[in-house]
Design a protein around this motif. Structure first.
Motif, mmCIF file in Angstrom:
data_model
loop_
_atom_site.group_PDB
_atom_site.id
_atom_site.type_symbol
_atom_site.label_atom_id
_atom_site.label_comp_id
_atom_site.label_asym_id
_atom_site.label_seq_id
_atom_site.Cartn_x
_atom_site.Cartn_y
_atom_site.Cartn_z
ATOM 1 N N THR A 70 38.912 30.920 49.418
ATOM 2 C CA THR A 70 39.554 30.069 48.424
ATOM 3 C C THR A 70 38.717 29.849 47.170
ATOM 4 O OG1 THR A 70 38.639 28.230 49.652
ATOM 5 C CG2 THR A 70 40.957 28.762 50.058
ATOM 6 N N SER A 71 37.407 30.045 47.264
ATOM 7 C CA SER A 71 36.583 29.783 46.089
ATOM 8 C C SER A 71 35.608 30.938 45.894
ATOM 9 C CB SER A 71 35.810 28.482 46.275
ATOM 10 O OG SER A 71 34.808 28.680 47.268
ATOM 11 N N LEU A 72 34.664 30.738 45.005
ATOM 12 C CA LEU A 72 33.677 31.794 44.753
ATOM 13 C C LEU A 72 32.419 31.620 45.608
ATOM 14 C CD1 LEU A 72 33.821 32.315 40.899
ATOM 15 C CD2 LEU A 72 34.683 33.797 42.699
ATOM 16 N N ALA A 73 32.494 30.724 46.575
ATOM 17 C CA ALA A 73 31.321 30.508 47.419
ATOM 18 C C ALA A 73 31.055 31.748 48.264
ATOM 19 C CB ALA A 73 31.553 29.305 48.330
ATOM 20 N N VAL A 74 29.781 32.068 48.416
ATOM 21 C CA VAL A 74 29.405 33.220 49.221
ATOM 22 C C VAL A 74 28.122 32.881 49.972
ATOM 23 C CG1 VAL A 74 28.210 34.270 47.259
ATOM 24 C CG2 VAL A 74 28.897 35.704 49.157
ATOM 25 N N ARG B 510 37.875 32.013 40.688
ATOM 26 C CA ARG B 510 38.582 32.974 41.530
ATOM 27 C C ARG B 510 40.007 33.014 41.018
ATOM 28 N NH1 ARG B 510 38.774 34.350 47.228
ATOM 29 N NH2 ARG B 510 40.947 34.764 47.711
ATOM 30 N N MET B 511 40.491 34.202 40.649
ATOM 31 C CA MET B 511 41.848 34.298 40.103
ATOM 32 C C MET B 511 42.643 35.371 40.827
ATOM 33 S SD MET B 511 41.390 33.961 35.972
ATOM 34 C CE MET B 511 42.955 33.206 35.498
ATOM 35 N N ALA B 512 43.792 34.976 41.350
ATOM 36 C CA ALA B 512 44.733 35.944 41.904
ATOM 37 C C ALA B 512 45.703 36.298 40.781
ATOM 38 C CB ALA B 512 45.456 35.325 43.088
ATOM 39 N N THR B 592 39.460 38.740 48.427
ATOM 40 C CA THR B 592 40.589 39.005 49.309
ATOM 41 C C THR B 592 41.923 38.760 48.603
ATOM 42 O OG1 THR B 592 40.227 36.767 50.074
ATOM 43 C CG2 THR B 592 39.410 38.543 51.476
ATOM 44 N N ASN B 593 43.009 39.299 49.123
ATOM 45 C CA ASN B 593 44.386 39.090 48.642
ATOM 46 C C ASN B 593 44.582 39.452 47.169
ATOM 47 O OD1 ASN B 593 44.705 38.004 51.203
ATOM 48 N ND2 ASN B 593 44.233 35.940 50.457
ATOM 49 N N GLY B 594 43.887 40.467 46.693
ATOM 50 C CA GLY B 594 44.098 40.888 45.314
ATOM 51 C C GLY B 594 43.461 39.977 44.288
ATOM 52 N N ALA B 595 42.763 38.968 44.738
ATOM 53 C CA ALA B 595 42.103 38.058 43.794
ATOM 54 C C ALA B 595 40.777 38.662 43.341
ATOM 55 C CB ALA B 595 41.866 36.708 44.449
ATOM 56 N N TRP B 596 40.319 38.245 42.168
ATOM 57 C CA TRP B 596 39.049 38.705 41.623
ATOM 58 C C TRP B 596 38.203 37.513 41.221
ATOM 59 C CZ3 TRP B 596 37.167 43.731 40.168
ATOM 60 C CH2 TRP B 596 37.989 44.788 40.572
#
Lengths: 162, 650
Positions: A70-74, B510-512, B592-596
């Motif tokens: 859901t976020s940019l956390a890694v 994060r953008m889909a 995941t899911n086409g998001a970048w």
């Protein structure tokens, strides 16, 4: 004292004071703003003082990279391939050459749980690059061939062509 | 065959520079020998050009039997990148360095009639000696012509994709013009010491070349900064990276030199200091070469690590610095002249300018070298980050701007306090303007207001001075126009830096596909990703629709490229450039899911940083065309020299 000498004396004293002042400031400010580097073994041994900004580095452990959905956390793990492994948490965009097996540097602080909270992840923009900080580690593990995984999996983005 | 021809030409060029150095420095009064130095200089340039062309030819024809070509090129690359790949690696870029050095020497011979022959022969001799050192370095440690026979690869390993860009075509040549150009004031300083001719005429000769080299260096650094901005995909324009610092240090020294030379020319004073700066400037060029080419420092763009090369440059550096400083210590004292001036004078403000620039130089030197020193002493590794540099450069830049704002109102020697009234007036206007800007932008710190206010003050005080001169009806000398342009450039630059450093909006998100985010009153929508094929890469191109509240919407495309040959991945940012602000989008990695992962930046006035710096460089070039520098012959120079000496004795 003749005026010429007097002027020269003033100039010398002035330059001495200025250079002493500048040197003092340089030492003081660089002391406040320098980041020590810690290899994985030192990180694991708990040598990083809490709440102090430092640099650490190592090889990204294969299969350890976990992205949030859901976020940019890694989160990933860094290792020296000699038994020392530590966790790193980061939120943001990883550099192009961040790959599993690749040597990288992280800058940030150690939290109470022993997770390195990275504010910055550094990898050089060159395939054959090894940060000098990691050369010592790499020398010991020459035999350990690491294969670079592509950071983009073409299949991942195939679905959404316009 | 062609590469061997290039190799052989380089050897010949080296031999010629050896002869030119020996004869040039031999104190000969034989006019035939003196003329032969000029001929050898021309011959050396022709040979260096031939050698360089041979390497370009090898690149253009994909001759992968040449090791350097095989390592830095690929048959799929477009022809213009093949040509510029010639200077994309260590060996070839150093050959370019040698070519440019020879080019400066050729340019000197075109103006040779303006200088006394014995002095000029010395200058050429010193330049030839330096070039000999460069050519030996190339031949013995980094020969670009070495063949891979019989193990010739079928195709080349490709050029680092970051370098396959317009930036590589222009940035290194301009930068090297500056770096190597500083060898000319260095040679003038050493020849001046040898010939014991350091006076106003000497300063005037040196100024043309110093201005030119400085302008090239300024333009080169600026283009490098712009290139890093759009190419690295981080959206920053200066990183305090050791290699950037390597070019910034000679720039600071050269800037100090440009100013100090003007005092030496106009007032016949600051001589020893000017000489020292001329030596310092070129020494820092060499130190820069050492930093970039030895790999002792961690950097985004240093070449491959090679201790042998580092050692060679270090020894060369030690000889050049040691030799010239010894000569300086022996001779410089003889040049001292005492000229009285008080605190409210141009001389004193030039002194302030020089002091600030030298302190800035010390800061950069310390920040760059401290990690090496620390490691040598304790064995531990440290890094010194941006906050260190900012802590010094913000106050230094502001004080420099104050001095610059007052400067146009000052006379040489002394100024009456009443004459400063226009400065006070323009300060008032600037303050009002700053307060206004403060309310409009609601800045985060006082420093921004100070920078914008001071920048405005500089513009106003130069404007007042320009107006006064125009009203008097005097024709403006080119040197004055150049100076004014450069100073305006400086204020444009600091205003740009202050605003873009504090008012930028940056977010990593994060953008889909079809997701929207707000970026500085603009709605940014991610439309998705398309596949694009380039000549030697394939790319995933993210398409974004940007809709500002007021004006029309536009599309931005950011690419993630994968180059075939090395399988390298590279980010190509999508930028909507504007004089007032840039919108900057770059792709991170696919999620995941086409998001970048997407990086969005809104950077107000970022262009001002480069426009201001280019204006400075332009000012430097304009000043060269001043009639003082172009029309004078030796005879005139001698008469002005005696006039200046008469002046200094009063």
């Amino acid at each position: 004292m003749n005026p010429k000498r007097k002027q020269r004396l003033y100039l010398t004293v002035f330059l001495l004071v200025v250079s002493a002042g500048v040197t003092g400031l340089l030492i003081l400010v660089s002391g406040e703003n320098m980041n020590m580097f810690y290899p994985p073994a030192d990180v694991v041994a708990g040598k990083i003082p809490p709440d102090q900004k430092v640099r650490a580095g190592g090889m990204v452990l294969e299969g350890s990279v976990m992205r949030s959905d859901t976020s940019l956390a890694v989160e990933f793990q860094l290792t020296d391939h000699q038994g020392a492994i530590f966790d790193v948490a980061f939120s943001g965009i990883l550099p192009d050459l961040f790959r599993e097996g690749q040597g990288i540097l992280v800058e940030g602080t150690m939290d109470a749980q022993g997770v390195f909270q990275a504010e910055e992840v550094l990898a050089k923009h060159d395939e054959n690059y090894m940060p000098p900080e990691l050369l010592d580690i790499e020398m010991g593990t020459q035999s350990q061939a690491y294969k670079a995984l592509p950071s983009i999996d073409p299949r991942a983005a195939k679905g959404d062509s316009l | 065959m062609i590469p061997e021809l290039g190799h052989f030409s380089l050897v010949l060029a080296g031999s010629l520079s050896l002869f030119a150095a020996v004869i040039g420095l031999s104190n000969t009064r034989n006019s035939m020998l003196q003329r032969s130095v000029v001929s050898m200089t021309v011959g050396q340039f022709a040979l260096a050009l031939l050698s360089f062309s041979a390497l370009v030819w090898s690149f253009a024809t994909d001759d992968f039997s040449v090791a350097y070509v095989a390592n830095n090129s690929n048959s799929l690359m477009p022809w213009y990148y093949k040509v510029s790949a010639t200077w994309g690696g260590h060996e070839g870029s150093f050959l370019l360095w040698i070519l440019i050095m020879s080019g400066w020497m050729l340019a000197l011979t075109l103006r040779g009639h303006q200088y006394p022959t014995s002095f000029f022969t010395k200058v050429l001799g010193i330049m030839a000696l330096l070039n000999l050192g460069f050519i030996c370095f190339s031949l013995f440690t980094s020969n670009p012509f070495i063949r891979l026979i019989p193990m010739t690869p079928i195709d080349g390993a490709d050029l680092n994709p970051l370098l396959q860009d317009f930036g590589l075509i222009v940035h290194p040549p301009l930068l090297y013009m500056g770096y190597v150009g500083l060898a000319v004031p260095f040679a003038f300083a050493v020849a001046g010491l040898l010939e014991e001719q350091v006076d106003s005429a000497w300063a005037r000769w040196s100024r043309t070349w110093t201005n030119m080299a400085w302008a090239f260096l300024t333009a080169g650094i600026t283009l490098g900064s712009w290139w890093a901005y759009y190419e690295l995909g981080w959206g920053g324009w200066w990183f305090w990276d050791p290699v950037e610092n390597a070019s910034f240090m000679p720039w600071l020294a050269a800037t100090a030199l440009v100013h100090s030379l003007s005092v030496t020319e106009k007032r016949g004073t600051f001589k020893s200091w000017t000489l020292l700066l001329a030596i310092t400037g070129f020494s820092f060029s060499l130190l820069g070469a050492f930093i970039v080419r030895s790999g002792v420092l961690t950097s985004v763009h240093s070449f491959a690590v090679d201790p042998e090369r580092g050692m060679y440059i270090l020894i060369f550096l030690a000889l050049v610095v040691g030799g010239s400083l010894t000569l300086y210590a022996l001779r410089a004292g003889q040049n001292s002249t005492q000229v009285a001036y008080n605190f409210l004078s141009r001389e004193f403000f030039m002194l302030i300018n020089n002091l600030i620039l030298i302190v800035a130089l010390a800061v950069v030197l310390w920040g760059t070298m401290a990690p090496i020193g620390y490691e040598a002493i304790t064995g531990g590794r440290i890094s010194i980050g941006t906050p260190f540099f900012n802590k010094f450069f913000v106050p230094l830049g502001l004080v420099l701007a104050i001095a610059l704002a007052i400067l146009p109102l000052l006379n040489w020697k002394r100024t009456r306090v009443e004459a400063l009234r226009p400065a006070v007036f323009s300060l008032l206007v600037a303050t009002v303007f700053t307060v206004f800007i403060w309310f409009v932008l609601d800045p985060t710190s006082v420093v921004v207001a100070a920078a914008v206010g001071l920048g405005t003050w500089v513009v106003l005080s130069h404007g007042v001075d320009l107006f006064k001169r125009l009203r008097k009806g005097t024709t403006l000398p080119m040197a004055y126009i150049g100076m004014t342009l450069a100073h305006l450039g400086f204020s444009v630059c600091i205003i740009g830096i202050a605003i873009t450093a504090t008012q930028s909006e940056e977010s990593d998100v994060r953008m889909a596909p079809q997701d929207s985010v707000m970026l500085a009153q603009q709605q940014v929508t991610f439309l998705g990703v398309v596949e694009v094929q380039g000549p030697n890469y394939s790319a995933q191109q993210g398409v974004f629709l940007v809709e500002p509240e007021s004006s029309g919407s536009y599309e931005l495309r950011a690419e993630k490229r994968r180059y075939f040959a090395g399988n390298n991945v590279m980010t190509e940012a999508g930028i909507q450039a504007g004089v007032l602000a840039d919108t900057y989008i770059s792709l991170g990695e696919p999620l995941t899911n086409g998001a970048w992962a997407v990086r969005l930046h809104y950077k107000p006035l970022v262009r001002w940083v480069w426009l201001g710096a280019l204006l400075m460089a332009f000012g430097g070039f304009v000043a060269i065309f001043d009639r003082r520098y172009t029309s004078l012959r030796v005879r005139d120079a001698k008469s002005t020299k005696t006039a200046a000496e008469a002046l200094t004795q009063t």
